[in-house]
Motif scaffolding. Structure first.
Motif, mmCIF file in Angstrom:
data_model
loop_
_atom_site.group_PDB
_atom_site.id
_atom_site.type_symbol
_atom_site.label_atom_id
_atom_site.label_comp_id
_atom_site.label_asym_id
_atom_site.label_seq_id
_atom_site.Cartn_x
_atom_site.Cartn_y
_atom_site.Cartn_z
ATOM 1 N N THR A 52 -11.569 -4.898 -2.154
ATOM 2 C CA THR A 52 -10.094 -4.541 -2.236
ATOM 3 C C THR A 52 -9.255 -5.560 -2.370
ATOM 4 O OG1 THR A 52 -10.761 -2.902 -0.411
ATOM 5 C CG2 THR A 52 -8.558 -3.605 -0.450
ATOM 6 N N VAL A 53 -8.379 -5.253 -3.227
ATOM 7 C CA VAL A 53 -7.508 -6.332 -4.050
ATOM 8 C C VAL A 53 -6.166 -5.628 -4.219
ATOM 9 C CG1 VAL A 53 -9.324 -7.961 -4.839
ATOM 10 C CG2 VAL A 53 -8.357 -6.063 -6.375
ATOM 11 N N THR A 54 -5.153 -6.302 -4.289
ATOM 12 C CA THR A 54 -3.899 -5.867 -4.835
ATOM 13 C C THR A 54 -3.926 -5.597 -6.233
ATOM 14 O OG1 THR A 54 -3.010 -7.830 -5.736
ATOM 15 C CG2 THR A 54 -2.660 -7.670 -3.367
ATOM 16 N N ALA A 55 -2.941 -4.339 -6.473
ATOM 17 C CA ALA A 55 -2.754 -3.899 -8.020
ATOM 18 C C ALA A 55 -2.517 -4.988 -8.854
ATOM 19 C CB ALA A 55 -1.794 -2.697 -8.103
ATOM 20 N N GLY A 56 -1.751 -6.045 -8.417
ATOM 21 C CA GLY A 56 -1.221 -7.299 -9.245
ATOM 22 C C GLY A 56 -2.552 -8.053 -9.621
ATOM 23 N N LYS A 57 -3.446 -8.073 -8.703
ATOM 24 C CA LYS A 57 -4.861 -8.642 -9.085
ATOM 25 C C LYS A 57 -5.665 -7.926 -10.085
ATOM 26 C CE LYS A 57 -5.323 -12.049 -5.074
ATOM 27 N NZ LYS A 57 -4.582 -12.956 -6.052
ATOM 28 N N VAL A 58 -5.666 -6.661 -9.745
ATOM 29 C CA VAL A 58 -6.422 -5.883 -10.692
ATOM 30 C C VAL A 58 -5.840 -5.986 -12.003
ATOM 31 C CG1 VAL A 58 -6.748 -3.258 -11.391
ATOM 32 C CG2 VAL A 58 -7.389 -4.076 -9.032
ATOM 33 N N ALA A 59 -4.492 -6.114 -12.087
ATOM 34 C CA ALA A 59 -4.001 -6.119 -13.633
ATOM 35 C C ALA A 59 -4.260 -7.463 -14.075
ATOM 36 C CB ALA A 59 -2.372 -6.007 -13.522
ATOM 37 N N GLU A 60 -4.329 -8.402 -13.572
ATOM 38 C CA GLU A 60 -4.740 -9.929 -13.818
ATOM 39 C C GLU A 60 -6.213 -9.774 -14.192
ATOM 40 O OE1 GLU A 60 -4.606 -14.632 -12.436
ATOM 41 O OE2 GLU A 60 -3.730 -12.956 -11.341
ATOM 42 N N MET A 61 -7.015 -9.293 -13.589
ATOM 43 C CA MET A 61 -8.493 -9.156 -13.947
ATOM 44 C C MET A 61 -8.610 -8.329 -15.286
ATOM 45 S SD MET A 61 -10.595 -8.620 -10.200
ATOM 46 C CE MET A 61 -9.508 -7.635 -9.587
ATOM 47 N N CYS A 111 -13.117 -13.109 -11.322
ATOM 48 C CA CYS A 111 -12.294 -12.782 -10.076
ATOM 49 C C CYS A 111 -11.763 -13.942 -9.412
ATOM 50 C CB CYS A 111 -13.620 -11.939 -9.454
ATOM 51 S SG CYS A 111 -13.760 -10.488 -10.501
ATOM 52 N N ARG A 112 -12.752 -14.936 -8.942
ATOM 53 C CA ARG A 112 -12.438 -16.071 -8.321
ATOM 54 C C ARG A 112 -11.114 -16.728 -9.011
ATOM 55 N NH1 ARG A 112 -18.118 -16.769 -8.315
ATOM 56 N NH2 ARG A 112 -18.881 -16.272 -6.044
ATOM 57 N N ALA A 113 -10.849 -16.891 -10.164
ATOM 58 C CA ALA A 113 -10.006 -17.437 -10.937
ATOM 59 C C ALA A 113 -8.720 -16.782 -10.478
ATOM 60 C CB ALA A 113 -10.108 -17.558 -12.225
ATOM 61 N N THR A 114 -8.989 -15.509 -10.233
ATOM 62 C CA THR A 114 -7.523 -14.580 -9.885
ATOM 63 C C THR A 114 -7.252 -14.574 -8.140
ATOM 64 O OG1 THR A 114 -8.784 -12.557 -9.435
ATOM 65 C CG2 THR A 114 -7.850 -12.958 -11.779
ATOM 66 N N GLY A 115 -8.138 -15.529 -7.692
ATOM 67 C CA GLY A 115 -8.050 -15.556 -6.292
ATOM 68 C C GLY A 115 -8.645 -14.776 -5.416
ATOM 69 N N VAL A 116 -9.566 -14.050 -6.023
ATOM 70 C CA VAL A 116 -10.225 -13.289 -5.133
ATOM 71 C C VAL A 116 -11.534 -13.868 -4.613
ATOM 72 C CG1 VAL A 116 -11.777 -11.115 -5.082
ATOM 73 C CG2 VAL A 116 -9.713 -11.225 -6.437
ATOM 74 N N ALA A 117 -11.696 -13.865 -3.032
ATOM 75 C CA ALA A 117 -13.195 -14.470 -2.552
ATOM 76 C C ALA A 117 -14.218 -13.652 -2.885
ATOM 77 C CB ALA A 117 -12.818 -14.613 -1.193
ATOM 78 N N MET A 118 -15.231 -14.246 -3.480
ATOM 79 C CA MET A 118 -16.453 -13.234 -4.205
ATOM 80 C C MET A 118 -17.525 -13.844 -3.182
ATOM 81 S SD MET A 118 -15.409 -11.373 -6.466
ATOM 82 C CE MET A 118 -16.651 -10.817 -7.141
#
Length: 175
Positions: A52-61, A111-118
């Motif tokens: 679960t991530v923000t729509a902004g992170k989805v766009a960045e990914m 994903c990690r580069a966009t700030g998502v904890a994997m």
């Protein structure tokens, strides 16, 4: 509550074509395990699970993935298995192809580069065939040859909650 709506539960996956999807669904129905077969329209091979991530992170990914060179991959789905803790039965390759492993690693790094904890766990390529499995028997199967044509970003559910799948974006595996 409004902020929750801007969140999406997403994952990157290889998406089977209709013929392979039908073969996988038939295998799920006849495999020696209890539990519930995964609906045919949900069959896939997960490469990275941002969750679960923000729509902004989805766009960045999506933007970062657009810049990747995506390899052609050949898989032979020849081994049935069972993960006890998540209680799923699956089919997968006996050995992961180097191109597939490299793609999974790149997507997790992206994903990690966009700030998502994997999650930090080894990649074990598989297609989940049954869920809620408590009894499983491994048997030999006729190998299924798979040359995926596309990778997809899937939204699972709405507002960050699990549910039906929706393809948000797809990329051609062109080599």
């Amino acid at each position: 509550m409004t902020e929750r709506v801007s969140e999406q539960r997403v994952f990157f996956a290889l998406w089977p074509n209709a013929g392979l999807r039908a073969s996988l669904s038939a295998l799920a129905r006849r495999m020696p395990a209890n539990g519930r077969p995964v609906p045919a329209e949900h069959l896939h091979l997960t490469l990275a699970f941002p969750g679960t991530v923000t729509a902004g992170k989805v766009a960045e990914m999506v933007e970062r993935t657009d810049a990747l060179r995506l390899p052609q991959i050949r898989l032979v789905l020849e081994e049935l298995g069972w993960f006890r803790r998540p209680r799923v039965a699956w089919v997968g390759p006996a050995q992961a192809e180097p191109e597939l492993e490299a793609l999974a690693v790149r997507l997790n790094e992206l994903c990690r580069a966009t700030g998502v904890a994997m999650e930090d766990r080894p990649f074990r390529p598989h297609v989940t065939l049954r869920r809620f499995v408590t009894r499983f028997e491994s048997v030999s199967i006729e190998p299924l040859d798979w040359r995926p044509r596309e990778m997809v970003l899937i939204e699972s559910g709405q507002g960050g909650h699990p549910g039906p799948y929706r393809v948000l974006h797809s990329w051609v595996l062109s080599g």
